[in-house]
Scaffold this motif. Structure first.
Motif, PDB file in Angstrom:
ATOM      1  N   ASN A 375       0.815  -1.217   0.000  1.00 31.48           N
ATOM      2  CA  ASN A 375       0.000   0.000   0.000  1.00 31.48           C
ATOM      3  C   ASN A 375       0.850   1.269   0.000  1.00 31.48           C
ATOM      4  O   ASN A 375       0.607   2.215   0.742  1.00 31.48           O
ATOM      5  CB  ASN A 375      -1.012   0.015   1.148  1.00 31.48           C
ATOM      6  CG  ASN A 375      -0.373  -0.135   2.531  1.00 31.48           C
ATOM      7  OD1 ASN A 375       0.738  -0.656   2.657  1.00 31.48           O
ATOM      8  ND2 ASN A 375      -1.071   0.308   3.561  1.00 31.48           N
ATOM      9  N   LEU A 376       1.851   1.280  -0.857  1.00 31.11           N
ATOM     10  CA  LEU A 376       2.610   2.489  -1.153  1.00 31.11           C
ATOM     11  C   LEU A 376       2.110   3.081  -2.465  1.00 31.11           C
ATOM     12  O   LEU A 376       1.721   2.348  -3.369  1.00 31.11           O
ATOM     13  CB  LEU A 376       4.108   2.174  -1.287  1.00 31.11           C
ATOM     14  CG  LEU A 376       4.837   1.656  -0.047  1.00 31.11           C
ATOM     15  CD1 LEU A 376       6.292   1.355  -0.402  1.00 31.11           C
ATOM     16  CD2 LEU A 376       4.772   2.663   1.086  1.00 31.11           C
ATOM     17  N   LYS A 377       2.144   4.404  -2.568  1.00 31.95           N
ATOM     18  CA  LYS A 377       1.764   5.035  -3.830  1.00 31.95           C
ATOM     19  C   LYS A 377       2.784   4.663  -4.898  1.00 31.95           C
ATOM     20  O   LYS A 377       3.985   4.589  -4.625  1.00 31.95           O
ATOM     21  CB  LYS A 377       1.716   6.557  -3.672  1.00 31.95           C
ATOM     22  CG  LYS A 377       0.510   7.068  -2.907  1.00 31.95           C
ATOM     23  CD  LYS A 377       0.423   8.582  -2.950  1.00 31.95           C
ATOM     24  CE  LYS A 377       0.042   9.064  -4.334  1.00 31.95           C
ATOM     25  NZ  LYS A 377      -0.188  10.527  -4.384  1.00 31.95           N
ATOM     26  N   HIS A 387       5.297  -0.287  -8.139  1.00 35.26           N
ATOM     27  CA  HIS A 387       4.033  -0.351  -7.406  1.00 35.26           C
ATOM     28  C   HIS A 387       4.191  -1.128  -6.102  1.00 35.26           C
ATOM     29  O   HIS A 387       3.465  -2.099  -5.853  1.00 35.26           O
ATOM     30  CB  HIS A 387       2.951  -1.000  -8.276  1.00 35.26           C
ATOM     31  CG  HIS A 387       2.671  -0.253  -9.542  1.00 35.26           C
ATOM     32  ND1 HIS A 387       1.694   0.703  -9.639  1.00 35.26           N
ATOM     33  CD2 HIS A 387       3.269  -0.298 -10.760  1.00 35.26           C
ATOM     34  CE1 HIS A 387       1.670   1.200 -10.864  1.00 35.26           C
ATOM     35  NE2 HIS A 387       2.632   0.608 -11.570  1.00 35.26           N
ATOM     36  N   GLN A 428      -3.445   3.849   0.190  1.00 41.02           N
ATOM     37  CA  GLN A 428      -2.160   4.325  -0.336  1.00 41.02           C
ATOM     38  C   GLN A 428      -1.974   5.824  -0.104  1.00 41.02           C
ATOM     39  O   GLN A 428      -0.895   6.268   0.316  1.00 41.02           O
ATOM     40  CB  GLN A 428      -2.073   4.038  -1.837  1.00 41.02           C
ATOM     41  CG  GLN A 428      -1.909   2.591  -2.210  1.00 41.02           C
ATOM     42  CD  GLN A 428      -1.807   2.401  -3.714  1.00 41.02           C
ATOM     43  OE1 GLN A 428      -1.857   3.369  -4.472  1.00 41.02           O
ATOM     44  NE2 GLN A 428      -1.666   1.160  -4.141  1.00 41.02           N
TER      45      GLN A 428
END
Length: 478
Positions: A375-377, A387, A428
């Motif tokens: 859940n990282l941008k 991603h 994110q």
């Protein structure tokens, strides 16, 4: 003017001097009657001769040259308060010899080690520098500088210049957002280098060393003096006092003194504080406003989402999943990056870039079971859309890195949780906006057995606990 009784002779080519602001500054500040600087027009000349021609010892390694100029090479002239703008070696040079001070000996070894870290940072990528900043913030939590010193040392300057050479402008501001220790250290190093440039400019007539071009770091944020109020002032009173303080600060004409109540100018034109009638009116208005706010809050309870206080964040906010690298290849232009396609149980594999080429051969990347922070941008890493992040364990100076891996039998795509922390992962956008990963990452580590924990809580999958693949103990996981 040429030194006739020089203790040292620095020979350096113009291209090297132009590309190394720290060397240029130190050479400029060194005592001109003890230091002879010979600048050649071309090539890669770099050496320091110490002593008379017949018995001179020669140093050719850049870091050793800097430490010698700052210490014993010039009889510690650049490491003694009074004869130097600051102690470039923290005042440890003279007391580190012959076991005079074990503390100083350790500090000198630390300066050497940190300069090696700076070397690695210069050779690495901006992504590597960003990771280092995350680790540095924790290291600086109980320290002013990299080694015990009342001022920045040559090691602080070297690492600072290496970092701002990789990350600058808005990218640097973003990288240190929320990292108060990093900001304080970066601002102090940058401000001190600006002062050293002034000293170097004054010596230019003697040293003949060109002016050093120091990369720009952070823009120090203004820190105005606090304003104090009784607590019953009207909003207009508060606004007027704040505006007056801002104008005062801008003109350096003074400000509101701590401990005193800020007051609006009197409407009668005579100045002074609030009248009893004004205080009573302000109190009544504030009470009514607070009652209205309380009623509104009761009718509209806050939603979950972004209302989570920073102190309540825990590892459950991160979406860490079991994945498998199904394809890996070398990035076309970034010599430290691998590009990967990773199966984490979604409809199609995720594309992720990782700075692992210095640590793993390409064939070692294929069909690897890994842990992926999901859940990282998305980020564009040297033209490659990434991603997520492959989690790895690393030692303090990032010279040893190994995969953090799930236990055998863990299912692809299953979420890794931690004992006692069962909440849902954050979105994110919130992870990025609130710097959630940077907040939680310092406590994500391996224990003495190489098992992955967060604040001592064990990582959990359907098949058991996650670990560093080769058992690296007490390592940071990121």
């Amino acid at each position: 003017m040429e030194a006739q009784s020089a203790l040292v002779t620095l020979t350096v080519s113009a291209p090297i001097l132009a590309s190394d602001p720290l060397l240029a500054l130190v050479a400029s500040i060194a005592p001109p009657y003890q230091t002879k600087v010979t600048i050649t027009k071309k090539g890669s000349d770099l050496s320091l001769s110490i002593g008379a021609d017949s018995s001179a010892s020669v140093i050719t390694h850049r870091n050793a040259i800097l430490r010698s100029l700052c210490g014993s090479g010039l009889h510690n002239a650049l490491d003694t308060i009074g004869s130097s703008p600051l102690c470039f070696l923290g005042g440890h040079s003279a007391t580190s010899f012959s076991g005079a001070s074990p503390t100083s000996a350790i500090a000198m070894a630390g300066i050497s080690s940190w300069m090696s870290v700076a070397d690695s940072t210069r050779q690495g990528s901006a992504d590597d520098a960003s990771v280092l900043l995350g680790q540095l913030n924790e290291y600086l939590s109980g320290r002013s500088f990299l080694v015990p010193s009342v001022t920045p040392t040559v090691a602080d300057f070297d690492l600072y210049l290496a970092i701002v050479g990789k990350i600058s402008g808005e990218a640097l501001e973003t990288s240190v957002n929320g990292y108060n220790n990093n900001r304080r250290w970066l601002e102090q190093c940058g401000a001190t280098l600006e002062e050293l440039k002034i000293v170097a400019a004054k010596n230019a007539a003697y040293s003949k060393v060109p002016t050093a071009v120091v990369p720009k770091g952070l823009n120090p944020k203004p820190r105005p003096l606090p304003l104090f109020f009784y607590g019953e002032e009207d909003e207009s009173v508060v606004a007027a006092a704040a505006a007056a303080a801002a104008t005062s600060a801008a003109t350096k004409a003074g400000g509101v003194k701590p401990g005193k109540a800020a007051a609006a100018p009197s409407s009668a034109g005579g100045g002074g504080g609030l009248t009893d009638e004004q205080k009573k009116a302000a109190a009544e208005k504030k009470a009514a406003k607070n009652a209205a706010k309380a009623a509104k809050k009761k009718d509209n309870p806050p939603k979950g989402g972004d209302a989570t206080p920073a102190g309540d964040l825990n590892i459950s906010a991160l979406d860490i999943r079991v994945g498998k690298i199904i394809k890996a290849w070398e990035h076309e232009t970034a010599d430290k990056l691998y590009c990967e396609e990773i199966d984490i149980g979604e409809e199609k594999p995720r594309q992720i870039a990782s700075g692992l080429r210095p640590f793993y051969k390409l064939e070692e990347m294929q069909n690897r079971d890994v842990l992926v922070l999901c859940n990282l941008k998305p980020m564009n890493l040297v033209g490659f859309p990434s991603h997520g992040m492959v989690l790895c364990a690393s030692n303090a100076d990032h010279t040893a890195v190994e995969f953090a891996v799930p236990p055998e039998g863990a299912k692809i795509g299953e979420r890794v949780t931690f004992e006692g922390f069962d909440g849902e992962p954050e979105a994110q956008n919130k992870v990025a906006k609130k710097k959630i990963f940077q907040t939680l990452a310092p406590d994500l580590k391996t224990d003495e057995n190489g098992m992955v924990n967060w604040k001592g809580a064990k990582s959990v999958t359907s098949a058991g606990q996650c670990k560093a693949v080769n058992g690296m103990a007490n390592a940071q996981v990121a």
